[in-house]
Scaffold this motif. Structure first.
Motif, PDB file in Angstrom:
ATOM      1  N   LYS A  50     -10.198   2.681   3.141  1.00  0.00           N
ATOM      2  CA  LYS A  50      -9.863   1.273   2.892  1.00  0.00           C
ATOM      3  C   LYS A  50      -9.402   1.041   1.459  1.00  0.00           C
ATOM      4  O   LYS A  50      -8.422   0.339   1.210  1.00  0.00           O
ATOM      5  CB  LYS A  50     -11.059   0.361   3.209  1.00  0.00           C
ATOM      6  N   GLY A  51     -10.092   1.638   0.486  1.00  0.00           N
ATOM      7  CA  GLY A  51      -9.713   1.461  -0.920  1.00  0.00           C
ATOM      8  C   GLY A  51      -8.369   2.092  -1.233  1.00  0.00           C
ATOM      9  O   GLY A  51      -7.573   1.540  -1.995  1.00  0.00           O
ATOM     10  N   ILE A  52      -8.099   3.263  -0.642  1.00  0.00           N
ATOM     11  CA  ILE A  52      -6.821   3.950  -0.857  1.00  0.00           C
ATOM     12  C   ILE A  52      -5.690   3.157  -0.195  1.00  0.00           C
ATOM     13  O   ILE A  52      -4.624   2.947  -0.788  1.00  0.00           O
ATOM     14  CB  ILE A  52      -6.889   5.389  -0.302  1.00  0.00           C
ATOM     15  N   GLU A  53      -5.950   2.678   1.010  1.00  0.00           N
ATOM     16  CA  GLU A  53      -4.956   1.914   1.771  1.00  0.00           C
ATOM     17  C   GLU A  53      -4.554   0.634   1.032  1.00  0.00           C
ATOM     18  O   GLU A  53      -3.388   0.227   1.057  1.00  0.00           O
ATOM     19  CB  GLU A  53      -5.538   1.560   3.147  1.00  0.00           C
ATOM     20  N   ALA A  54      -5.520   0.013   0.344  1.00  0.00           N
ATOM     21  CA  ALA A  54      -5.268  -1.268  -0.328  1.00  0.00           C
ATOM     22  C   ALA A  54      -4.196  -1.153  -1.410  1.00  0.00           C
ATOM     23  O   ALA A  54      -3.510  -2.132  -1.733  1.00  0.00           O
ATOM     24  CB  ALA A  54      -6.564  -1.804  -0.934  1.00  0.00           C
ATOM     25  N   GLU A  55      -4.031   0.055  -1.989  1.00  0.00           N
ATOM     26  CA  GLU A  55      -3.040   0.247  -3.053  1.00  0.00           C
ATOM     27  C   GLU A  55      -1.751   0.881  -2.536  1.00  0.00           C
ATOM     28  O   GLU A  55      -0.820   1.131  -3.310  1.00  0.00           O
ATOM     29  CB  GLU A  55      -3.635   1.139  -4.153  1.00  0.00           C
ATOM     30  N   ALA A  56      -1.713   1.186  -1.235  1.00  0.00           N
ATOM     31  CA  ALA A  56      -0.589   1.942  -0.674  1.00  0.00           C
ATOM     32  C   ALA A  56       0.487   1.005  -0.124  1.00  0.00           C
ATOM     33  O   ALA A  56       0.324  -0.212  -0.093  1.00  0.00           O
ATOM     34  CB  ALA A  56      -1.098   2.871   0.417  1.00  0.00           C
ATOM     35  N   VAL A  57       1.593   1.602   0.316  1.00  0.00           N
ATOM     36  CA  VAL A  57       2.710   0.849   0.898  1.00  0.00           C
ATOM     37  C   VAL A  57       2.913   1.348   2.324  1.00  0.00           C
ATOM     38  O   VAL A  57       2.973   2.559   2.574  1.00  0.00           O
ATOM     39  CB  VAL A  57       4.005   1.069   0.066  1.00  0.00           C
ATOM     40  N   ASN A  58       3.007   0.408   3.267  1.00  0.00           N
ATOM     41  CA  ASN A  58       3.216   0.761   4.672  1.00  0.00           C
ATOM     42  C   ASN A  58       4.694   1.071   4.910  1.00  0.00           C
ATOM     43  O   ASN A  58       5.564   0.257   4.625  1.00  0.00           O
ATOM     44  CB  ASN A  58       2.774  -0.418   5.560  1.00  0.00           C
ATOM     45  N   ILE A  59       4.972   2.258   5.412  1.00  0.00           N
ATOM     46  CA  ILE A  59       6.364   2.653   5.672  1.00  0.00           C
ATOM     47  C   ILE A  59       6.756   2.207   7.086  1.00  0.00           C
ATOM     48  O   ILE A  59       6.128   2.609   8.063  1.00  0.00           O
ATOM     49  CB  ILE A  59       6.528   4.174   5.523  1.00  0.00           C
ATOM     50  N   GLU A  60       7.795   1.372   7.161  1.00  0.00           N
ATOM     51  CA  GLU A  60       8.221   0.833   8.459  1.00  0.00           C
ATOM     52  C   GLU A  60       9.417   1.589   9.049  1.00  0.00           C
ATOM     53  O   GLU A  60       9.620   1.579  10.258  1.00  0.00           O
ATOM     54  CB  GLU A  60       8.567  -0.651   8.312  1.00  0.00           C
ATOM     55  N   ASP A  61      10.218   2.222   8.178  1.00  0.00           N
ATOM     56  CA  ASP A  61      11.362   2.957   8.707  1.00  0.00           C
ATOM     57  C   ASP A  61      11.833   3.989   7.686  1.00  0.00           C
ATOM     58  O   ASP A  61      11.389   3.992   6.536  1.00  0.00           O
ATOM     59  CB  ASP A  61      12.519   2.014   9.101  1.00  0.00           C
ATOM     60  N   THR A  62      12.716   4.855   8.129  1.00  0.00           N
ATOM     61  CA  THR A  62      13.298   5.853   7.223  1.00  0.00           C
ATOM     62  C   THR A  62      14.796   5.941   7.474  1.00  0.00           C
ATOM     63  O   THR A  62      15.260   5.768   8.605  1.00  0.00           O
ATOM     64  CB  THR A  62      12.628   7.237   7.392  1.00  0.00           C
ATOM     65  N   SER A  63      15.525   6.187   6.396  1.00  0.00           N
ATOM     66  CA  SER A  63      16.974   6.320   6.474  1.00  0.00           C
ATOM     67  C   SER A  63      17.369   7.643   5.828  1.00  0.00           C
ATOM     68  O   SER A  63      16.976   7.926   4.697  1.00  0.00           O
ATOM     69  CB  SER A  63      17.639   5.150   5.730  1.00  0.00           C
ATOM     70  N   VAL A  64      18.111   8.468   6.575  1.00  0.00           N
ATOM     71  CA  VAL A  64      18.632   9.732   6.044  1.00  0.00           C
ATOM     72  C   VAL A  64      20.109   9.518   5.750  1.00  0.00           C
ATOM     73  O   VAL A  64      20.868   9.127   6.640  1.00  0.00           O
ATOM     74  CB  VAL A  64      18.445  10.895   7.050  1.00  0.00           C
TER      75      VAL A  64
END
Length: 444
Positions: free
Chosen positions: A67-81
């Motif tokens: 939970k503490g690590i997640e709070a500072e992270a960014v949720n990745i919704e998609d990727t572009s190559v």
């Protein structure tokens, strides 16, 4: 009175991801005597961005630190190559299905945040003791009671011997334990030079506040990869979208004269700009934000698969036994899986004899070795596909990208491929270890 498994004296060499996870998993299982010896004088959390995939999040959540690590992270919704030279999109993959499928979002964060979350989790357990500024000089015995010579870095401090019941060597790709283990087994497994190197770059949001194009990237929930002949760049926002993390891979030309022990070198900004001079103007603007004195280049190395990770009452963990190229973003996750499985297998010991300890450690190896080595090979293959120059192989890869845009076929960038994700993210290492322990242990 018979010694219980939880009374075993366990020593861990190295306070990286694998070492910290091993300690935390063992403490959670009730082990009372866990000592971590770390060469650095403190953990001094540094590093760049890191991908926090669902298989890692699952373990960290089970250990109470997610939970503490997640709070500072960014949720990745998609990727572009994208093509490096033109910024033209080769492939787009929507990743929002990942949370529904695997129970956790695919997030990215700062390596310091991950390490600090694990460290803070360890500090809550009085059973875990840290010994900083101490080098494990050489492993004297692998069993029945492993021992090593501890060399304090402090001036005038004398070396001393450390003995234990179980020794877990999470001492990295330059592991002294691995070298000694292979020597005793009469096996020669050298470190492989991949002829690849990497720049790791962090750009802060305030640096690019006047560049709308780059600001849009740092404010997004997207992983972007730009690919070119023998080179690629992968980038994403971390630390609640305040830092843009850029990681490159390119031919290694700066370490030719370096000794085998050298892994990083101060890089030259003009040299870095030259490596990507044929990439699109936006990428070059992005790289140009790096201050001259802050360009560092890493040499990427792996080694051939080891014949074993275990000898007597000693086991190798993380990069000590399966260093991997970054193209699948699974290096830290696989070290964390190692630590979690060690917690399970040692907690299930039927007794504390050296024979049983060895068998339990071999169960750890059975659960982890083939999986980790398969991912090491897959990361290497993905790197090859991304770095193709002109020719038939590149044309075939680009056809696969075109098919993907039309909604069919695999993703040449394996990190974004749904079938590969199923294999990696769908694996619950602690459940597999717990469910199969009795059967595996009985056949050791």
């Amino acid at each position: 009175m018979t010694k219980q498994p939880q009374d075993l004296q366990i020593v861990i060499l190295g306070a990286g991801m694998g070492g910290l996870t091993s300690a935390l998993a063992l403490a959670q299982q009730g082990f009372k005597n866990i000592d971590i010896y770390e060469n650095a004088s403190d953990l001094g959390f540094v590093g760049a961005g890191i991908q926090l995939a669902p298989n890692m999040a699952r373990v960290l959540d089970g250990l109470g630190v997610w939970k503490g690590i997640e709070a500072e992270a960014v949720n990745i919704e998609d990727t572009s190559v994208r093509e490096g030279a033109t910024d033209k999109e080769h492939a787009y993959v929507d990743l929002r299905y990942i949370e529904k499928t695997y129970g956790y979002k695919h997030m990215v964060g700062h390596r310091a945040s991950l390490a600090n979350g694990l460290y803070e989790g360890c500090k809550k357990h009085s059973s875990i003791k840290f010994h900083f500024g101490i080098n494990a000089d050489n492993v004297d015995s692998f069993g029945p009671r492993p021992s090593f010579t501890a060399k304090p870095r402090a001036e005038g401090a004398d070396p001393f011997k450390v003995e234990c019941d179980v020794l877990l060597a999470a001492d990295g790709i330059k592991s002294v334990t691995r070298v000694e283990m292979l020597k005793r087994l009469g096996v020669d497994v050298g470190v492989k030079d991949t002829q690849q190197a990497a720049y790791r770059i962090m750009i802060h949001k305030d640096q690019i506040k006047d560049d709308p194009e780059l600001l849009a990237l740092i404010n997004s929930n997207r992983v972007t990869r730009w690919i070119g002949a023998k080179r690629h760049i992968i980038a994403y926002a971390v630390s609640n979208n305040t830092i843009y993390n850029i990681s490159t891979t390119q031919p290694d030309t700066n370490f030719a004269a370096a000794t085998n022990a050298t892994y990083t070198t101060k890089g030259s900004k003009p040299a870095m700009m030259g490596v990507f001079s044929d990439f699109c103007p936006m990428v070059q603007r992005m790289l140009n934000y790096v201050p001259e004195g802050e360009v560092c280049e890493w040499k990427l190395r792996v080694h051939d698969p080891l014949p074993t990770w275990v000898h007597d009452s000693v086991a190798l963990v993380g990069d000590a036994c399966h260093p991997t190229l970054p193209h699948l973003a699974q290096g830290a996750a696989q070290a964390i899986e190692d630590g979690a499985v060690i917690g399970v297998v040692l907690s299930k010991l039927p007794d504390t004899t050296p024979e049983s300890i060895n068998k339990a450690l071999r169960v750890y190896e059975k659960v982890r070795k083939s999986r980790a080595e398969a991912l090491v090979e897959m990361a290497t293959a993905s790197g090859r596909a991304l770095h193709l120059g002109e020719g038939a192989a590149k044309e075939e890869r680009d056809k696969q990208f075109a098919a993907l845009r039309a909604g069919k076929g695999p993703v040449p960038d394996k990190w974004a491929d749904a079938d590969v994700q199923r294999e990696i993210y769908g694996f619950d290492c602690t459940k597999v270890a717990a469910d199969n322990f009795n059967e595996y242990f009985s056949h050791m």
